[in-house]
Scaffold this motif. Sequence first.
Motif, PDB file in Angstrom:
ATOM      1  N   ARG A 248       0.876  -1.181   0.000  1.00  0.00           N
ATOM      2  CA  ARG A 248       0.000   0.000   0.000  1.00  0.00           C
ATOM      3  C   ARG A 248       0.909   1.226   0.000  1.00  0.00           C
ATOM      4  N   LEU A 249       0.689   2.106  -0.949  1.00  0.00           N
ATOM      5  CA  LEU A 249       1.520   3.311  -1.054  1.00  0.00           C
ATOM      6  C   LEU A 249       1.292   4.256   0.110  1.00  0.00           C
ATOM      7  N   CYS A 250       0.069   4.265   0.622  1.00  0.00           N
ATOM      8  CA  CYS A 250      -0.236   5.140   1.751  1.00  0.00           C
ATOM      9  C   CYS A 250      -1.405   4.552   2.537  1.00  0.00           C
ATOM     10  N   THR A 251      -1.174   4.309   3.817  1.00  0.00           N
ATOM     11  CA  THR A 251      -2.213   3.793   4.701  1.00  0.00           C
ATOM     12  C   THR A 251      -2.100   4.499   6.047  1.00  0.00           C
TER      13      THR A 251
ATOM     14  N   SER B 105      -3.722   2.834   8.722  1.00  0.00           N
ATOM     15  CA  SER B 105      -4.185   1.801   9.654  1.00  0.00           C
ATOM     16  C   SER B 105      -3.118   0.756   9.968  1.00  0.00           C
ATOM     17  N   GLU B 106      -1.874   0.987   9.566  1.00  0.00           N
ATOM     18  CA  GLU B 106      -0.812   0.007   9.806  1.00  0.00           C
ATOM     19  C   GLU B 106       0.361   0.611  10.570  1.00  0.00           C
ATOM     20  N   GLY B 107       0.047   1.550  11.468  1.00  0.00           N
ATOM     21  CA  GLY B 107       1.080   2.192  12.268  1.00  0.00           C
ATOM     22  C   GLY B 107       0.766   3.659  12.436  1.00  0.00           C
ATOM     23  N   PRO B 108       1.640   4.371  13.149  1.00  0.00           N
ATOM     24  CA  PRO B 108       1.371   5.793  13.393  1.00  0.00           C
ATOM     25  C   PRO B 108       1.515   6.634  12.126  1.00  0.00           C
ATOM     26  N   GLY B 109       0.577   7.526  11.908  1.00  0.00           N
ATOM     27  CA  GLY B 109       0.643   8.449  10.775  1.00  0.00           C
ATOM     28  C   GLY B 109       0.413   7.764   9.439  1.00  0.00           C
ATOM     29  N   LYS B 110       0.753   8.480   8.384  1.00  0.00           N
ATOM     30  CA  LYS B 110       0.651   7.926   7.029  1.00  0.00           C
ATOM     31  C   LYS B 110       1.890   7.080   6.755  1.00  0.00           C
ATOM     32  N   ARG B 111       1.656   5.866   6.228  1.00  0.00           N
ATOM     33  CA  ARG B 111       2.757   4.929   6.057  1.00  0.00           C
ATOM     34  C   ARG B 111       2.675   4.190   4.727  1.00  0.00           C
ATOM     35  N   PHE B 112       3.810   3.790   4.244  1.00  0.00           N
ATOM     36  CA  PHE B 112       3.935   2.819   3.159  1.00  0.00           C
ATOM     37  C   PHE B 112       3.905   1.453   3.843  1.00  0.00           C
ATOM     38  N   ALA B 113       3.048   0.544   3.413  1.00  0.00           N
ATOM     39  CA  ALA B 113       2.956  -0.784   4.037  1.00  0.00           C
ATOM     40  C   ALA B 113       3.355  -1.857   3.037  1.00  0.00           C
TER      41      ALA B 113
ATOM     42  N   LEU C  33       9.853   3.142  -5.061  1.00  0.00           N
ATOM     43  CA  LEU C  33       8.410   3.261  -4.807  1.00  0.00           C
ATOM     44  C   LEU C  33       8.145   3.945  -3.464  1.00  0.00           C
ATOM     45  N   ILE C  34       8.951   3.642  -2.465  1.00  0.00           N
ATOM     46  CA  ILE C  34       8.809   4.306  -1.160  1.00  0.00           C
ATOM     47  C   ILE C  34       9.117   5.797  -1.298  1.00  0.00           C
ATOM     48  N   GLN C  35      10.148   6.133  -2.054  1.00  0.00           N
ATOM     49  CA  GLN C  35      10.471   7.549  -2.278  1.00  0.00           C
ATOM     50  C   GLN C  35       9.316   8.254  -2.976  1.00  0.00           C
ATOM     51  N   LYS C  36       8.709   7.585  -3.955  1.00  0.00           N
ATOM     52  CA  LYS C  36       7.557   8.173  -4.647  1.00  0.00           C
ATOM     53  C   LYS C  36       6.401   8.383  -3.674  1.00  0.00           C
ATOM     54  N   SER C  37       6.172   7.420  -2.797  1.00  0.00           N
ATOM     55  CA  SER C  37       5.122   7.549  -1.792  1.00  0.00           C
ATOM     56  C   SER C  37       5.414   8.714  -0.848  1.00  0.00           C
ATOM     57  N   LYS C  38       6.665   8.864  -0.479  1.00  0.00           N
ATOM     58  CA  LYS C  38       7.057   9.985   0.389  1.00  0.00           C
ATOM     59  C   LYS C  38       6.789  11.318  -0.315  1.00  0.00           C
ATOM     60  N   ASP C  39       7.138  11.390  -1.593  1.00  0.00           N
ATOM     61  CA  ASP C  39       6.935  12.620  -2.364  1.00  0.00           C
ATOM     62  C   ASP C  39       5.452  12.913  -2.589  1.00  0.00           C
ATOM     63  N   ASP C  40       4.679  11.873  -2.925  1.00  0.00           N
ATOM     64  CA  ASP C  40       3.273  12.048  -3.290  1.00  0.00           C
ATOM     65  C   ASP C  40       2.330  12.167  -2.090  1.00  0.00           C
ATOM     66  N   PHE C  41       2.629  11.438  -1.012  1.00  0.00           N
ATOM     67  CA  PHE C  41       1.691  11.348   0.108  1.00  0.00           C
ATOM     68  C   PHE C  41       2.240  11.871   1.432  1.00  0.00           C
ATOM     69  N   ASP C  42       3.489  12.280   1.441  1.00  0.00           N
ATOM     70  CA  ASP C  42       4.133  12.787   2.659  1.00  0.00           C
ATOM     71  C   ASP C  42       4.048  11.765   3.797  1.00  0.00           C
ATOM     72  N   ILE C  43       4.384  10.509   3.478  1.00  0.00           N
ATOM     73  CA  ILE C  43       4.375   9.458   4.501  1.00  0.00           C
ATOM     74  C   ILE C  43       5.437   9.750   5.551  1.00  0.00           C
ATOM     75  N   GLU C  44       5.203   9.244   6.764  1.00  0.00           N
ATOM     76  CA  GLU C  44       6.198   9.400   7.826  1.00  0.00           C
ATOM     77  C   GLU C  44       6.978   8.126   8.082  1.00  0.00           C
ATOM     78  N   GLY C  45       6.534   7.013   7.473  1.00  0.00           N
ATOM     79  CA  GLY C  45       7.261   5.783   7.720  1.00  0.00           C
ATOM     80  C   GLY C  45       6.788   4.625   6.880  1.00  0.00           C
ATOM     81  N   VAL C  46       7.414   3.476   7.156  1.00  0.00           N
ATOM     82  CA  VAL C  46       7.148   2.231   6.440  1.00  0.00           C
ATOM     83  C   VAL C  46       6.833   1.147   7.468  1.00  0.00           C
TER      84      VAL C  46
END
Length: 190
Positions: A11-14, A16-24, A59-72
């Motif tokens: 999942r590029l951005c979730t 429900s799998e940890g604190p904040g927005k995350r790549f899962a 893909l994680i870098q793209k998720s960070k750029d697109d969704f401002d994730i805080e973690g994986v």
Amino acid sequence: MKTFLNLAAVRLCTESEGPGKRFALWVQGCKQRCPDCCNQQMQEFKQSHVVEVEDLIHLIQKSKDDFDIEGVSFIGGEPVLQAEGLSFIAEWCQNNNLSVLLFTGFLYESLLKFEDLFIEKLLLNTDILIDGLYDKTQPDTERDWVGSKNQKVIFLSDRYKNGVEYERKEHTMEILVSEKDILSNGWPFM
């Protein structure tokens, strides 16, 4: 030398799998076979989606750029069984200001006794470890992301404060709908 992972899902951005927005990232294969595991289809050892670690990092870098994730978040199956590839990703995450959450059926004390350099590297680059087998007789309805009361939330860094696992006070479930699929993650059974 290229390193690969056998994945069940991503999942590029979730949220429900940890604190904040995350790549899962869910890996394929687990020896634990917890009864009533919510990811039973990920237990079988079979080739699912074999992906090069470097491609996942992009893909994680793209998720960070697109969704401002805080973690994986690494989920399974059993992530520790693919510690080599995940340790490289976890190290990259730490070097790029992304947190790492690791779910495992193994107890932390057992992981330390394995004397496996990749497991050690994975743990060194993990911020939150959720350990222990899922026990359907002890459902945990108070902590976010944790399936059963016997599982421990272990903070391996000071990135998060103790108690972050109680912030929502309920489990969440996400449904993602696209033209091709309907996907869900989180806790549908509580």
